[in-house]
Design an enzyme around this catalytic site. Sequence first.
Site, short mmCIF file in Angstrom:
data_model
loop_
_atom_site.label_atom_id
_atom_site.label_comp_id
_atom_site.label_asym_id
_atom_site.label_seq_id
_atom_site.Cartn_x
_atom_site.Cartn_y
_atom_site.Cartn_z
N LYS A 13 0.84 -1.20 0.00
CA LYS A 13 0.00 0.00 0.00
C LYS A 13 0.87 1.25 0.00
O LYS A 13 0.61 2.20 -0.73
CB LYS A 13 -0.86 0.04 1.27
CG LYS A 13 -2.06 -0.82 1.23
CD LYS A 13 -2.91 -0.33 2.37
CE LYS A 13 -3.90 -1.31 2.84
NZ LYS A 13 -4.50 -0.84 4.09
N ASP A 70 -8.11 2.57 5.04
CA ASP A 70 -8.56 1.25 5.45
C ASP A 70 -9.37 0.71 4.29
O ASP A 70 -10.15 1.44 3.66
CB ASP A 70 -9.40 1.30 6.73
CG ASP A 70 -9.46 -0.09 7.35
OD1 ASP A 70 -8.42 -0.76 7.43
OD2 ASP A 70 -10.55 -0.52 7.76
N SER A 71 -9.12 -0.54 3.98
CA SER A 71 -9.74 -1.07 2.77
C SER A 71 -10.03 -2.54 2.95
O SER A 71 -9.55 -3.17 3.89
CB SER A 71 -8.79 -0.88 1.59
OG SER A 71 -7.53 -1.44 1.90
N GLY A 154 -2.96 -9.49 -1.52
CA GLY A 154 -4.27 -9.76 -0.93
C GLY A 154 -5.16 -10.61 -1.84
O GLY A 154 -4.75 -11.66 -2.33
N TYR A 155 -6.35 -10.13 -2.10
CA TYR A 155 -7.34 -10.88 -2.88
C TYR A 155 -7.22 -10.61 -4.39
O TYR A 155 -8.09 -11.04 -5.16
CB TYR A 155 -8.76 -10.52 -2.41
CG TYR A 155 -9.01 -10.89 -0.96
CD1 TYR A 155 -9.45 -12.15 -0.61
CD2 TYR A 155 -8.81 -9.96 0.05
CE1 TYR A 155 -9.67 -12.50 0.71
CE2 TYR A 155 -9.03 -10.28 1.39
CZ TYR A 155 -9.45 -11.56 1.71
OH TYR A 155 -9.67 -11.89 3.02
N ASP A 156 -6.17 -9.89 -4.81
CA ASP A 156 -6.02 -9.55 -6.24
C ASP A 156 -6.16 -10.76 -7.18
O ASP A 156 -6.84 -10.65 -8.21
CB ASP A 156 -4.69 -8.85 -6.51
CG ASP A 156 -4.75 -7.37 -6.15
OD1 ASP A 156 -5.86 -6.85 -5.96
OD2 ASP A 156 -3.68 -6.74 -6.06
N LYS A 176 -4.05 -1.04 -12.65
CA LYS A 176 -4.94 -1.26 -11.51
C LYS A 176 -5.35 0.08 -10.88
O LYS A 176 -6.51 0.31 -10.58
CB LYS A 176 -4.24 -2.15 -10.47
CG LYS A 176 -5.08 -2.41 -9.23
CD LYS A 176 -4.35 -3.26 -8.19
CE LYS A 176 -5.07 -3.20 -6.86
NZ LYS A 176 -4.35 -3.87 -5.77
N HIS A 181 -10.38 0.78 -6.26
CA HIS A 181 -10.91 1.50 -5.10
C HIS A 181 -9.88 2.47 -4.53
O HIS A 181 -10.17 3.62 -4.25
CB HIS A 181 -11.35 0.47 -4.05
CG HIS A 181 -10.29 -0.56 -3.71
ND1 HIS A 181 -9.61 -1.26 -4.68
CD2 HIS A 181 -9.76 -0.96 -2.53
CE1 HIS A 181 -8.71 -2.06 -4.09
NE2 HIS A 181 -8.79 -1.89 -2.80
N ARG A 182 -8.62 1.98 -4.37
CA ARG A 182 -7.58 2.84 -3.79
C ARG A 182 -7.19 3.95 -4.73
O ARG A 182 -6.96 5.09 -4.32
CB ARG A 182 -6.36 2.00 -3.39
CG ARG A 182 -5.37 2.78 -2.52
CD ARG A 182 -4.34 1.89 -1.84
NE ARG A 182 -4.97 0.89 -1.01
CZ ARG A 182 -5.17 -0.37 -1.38
NH1 ARG A 182 -4.71 -0.81 -2.54
NH2 ARG A 182 -5.80 -1.20 -0.59
P1 IMP Z 1 -6.08 -3.03 5.84
O1 IMP Z 1 -4.59 -3.03 5.80
O2 IMP Z 1 -6.67 -3.15 7.18
O3 IMP Z 1 -6.68 -1.92 5.02
O4 IMP Z 1 -6.49 -4.42 5.18
C1 IMP Z 1 -6.80 -4.48 3.89
C2 IMP Z 1 -6.91 -5.93 3.46
O5 IMP Z 1 -7.94 -5.96 2.47
C3 IMP Z 1 -5.64 -6.41 2.80
O6 IMP Z 1 -4.81 -7.10 3.67
C4 IMP Z 1 -6.18 -7.30 1.69
O7 IMP Z 1 -6.47 -8.57 2.21
C5 IMP Z 1 -7.49 -6.61 1.32
N1 IMP Z 1 -7.28 -5.60 0.27
C6 IMP Z 1 -7.42 -4.24 0.36
N2 IMP Z 1 -7.12 -3.64 -0.81
C7 IMP Z 1 -6.77 -4.64 -1.64
C8 IMP Z 1 -6.33 -4.63 -3.00
O8 IMP Z 1 -6.16 -3.60 -3.68
N3 IMP Z 1 -6.07 -5.85 -3.51
C9 IMP Z 1 -6.21 -7.00 -2.83
N4 IMP Z 1 -6.59 -7.07 -1.57
C10 IMP Z 1 -6.87 -5.88 -0.97
#
Ligand code: IMP
Length: 197
Positions: A13, A70-71, A154-156, A176, A181-182
Site C-alpha cells: 500500500k 482502510d480497505s 491480498g485478494y487480487d 490497476k 478502489h484505492r
Molecule cells: P487493511 O490493511 O486493514 O486496510 O487491510 C486491507 C486488506 O484488504 C488487505 O490485507 C487485503 O487482504 C485486502 N485488500 C485491500 N485492498 C486490496 C487490493 O487492492 N487488492 C487485494 N486485496 C486488498
Amino acid sequence: MKKLVLATNNQHKASEIGEFLSSSKLRILSLQDFPELRMPEEDCSTFTGNAIKKAETVSAYTGLPAMADDSGLEVDFLGGRPGVRSARYAGEGSSDKENNELLLKELKGIPPEKRGARFKCVIAIVIPGTAAKTVEGQCRGRIAEAPKGDGGFGYDPLFIYKPSGLTFAQITTIEKSKVSHRGIALRKACNLLSKIL
Ligand code: IMP
C-alpha cells in the site's frame, strides 16, 4: 516543503500511495521514520472508523498531517464479509493465501452471477488541530473460481475486474490504479490535500 505522514505498515500500500503522491509538492514520510510509534488496533466496525483512528494516532504522535487508509473486500453472497476483517479473514496473522483459500471454500459451488463483490477504500486525512476528513473509492468485480495472475497482493488473484475479464493480479499496478478502489480514493485525497495543505 510541507510534510505528510503515511500511516501504513503495509509496504504494497505504501508504494502504491507513494507513487501516486510522487508528483505532489509534499515531503512524504512513512511509519519507518517513526519506529517508536505503535499503531492502534483496527477494531472499528467500519473502514471509515479504522482509517480515522489510524490517521489521528499518527498525527497526534508526530504533530504532522497524516493520511491513513482502510480497505477491504465485500462479497455480496457473504453479506459483505470479509469487510473490515479482510486482512485477518482466516484468523489473526493469516496469510493472503489462507484468506483466499477460505474465500474460495465459502463460495464453492456458487455460480459466477452470484459471485459479485466490491473492493472499498476509505482514506482519512488529519491535520493537527482540525477534524478528520475522509474520501472513499469503490470498485466492483466478481470472485474467480481459482486464483489467476502473479501480481498485486491480498485478494487480487481472485478479483476479476468485469470490463477486462482479468484479475487484479493479471494487470500492472498502473493499470490497476486507474480503476481500483484505492486509485479512486487517492485521486480524491490528492485533490483534497491540494486544497487543505
Ligand atoms: P487493511 O490493511 O486493514 O486496510 O487491510 C486491507 C486488506 O484488504 C488487505 O490485507 C487485503 O487482504 C485486502 N485488500 C485491500 N485492498 C486490496 C487490493 O487492492 N487488492 C487485494 N486485496 C486488498
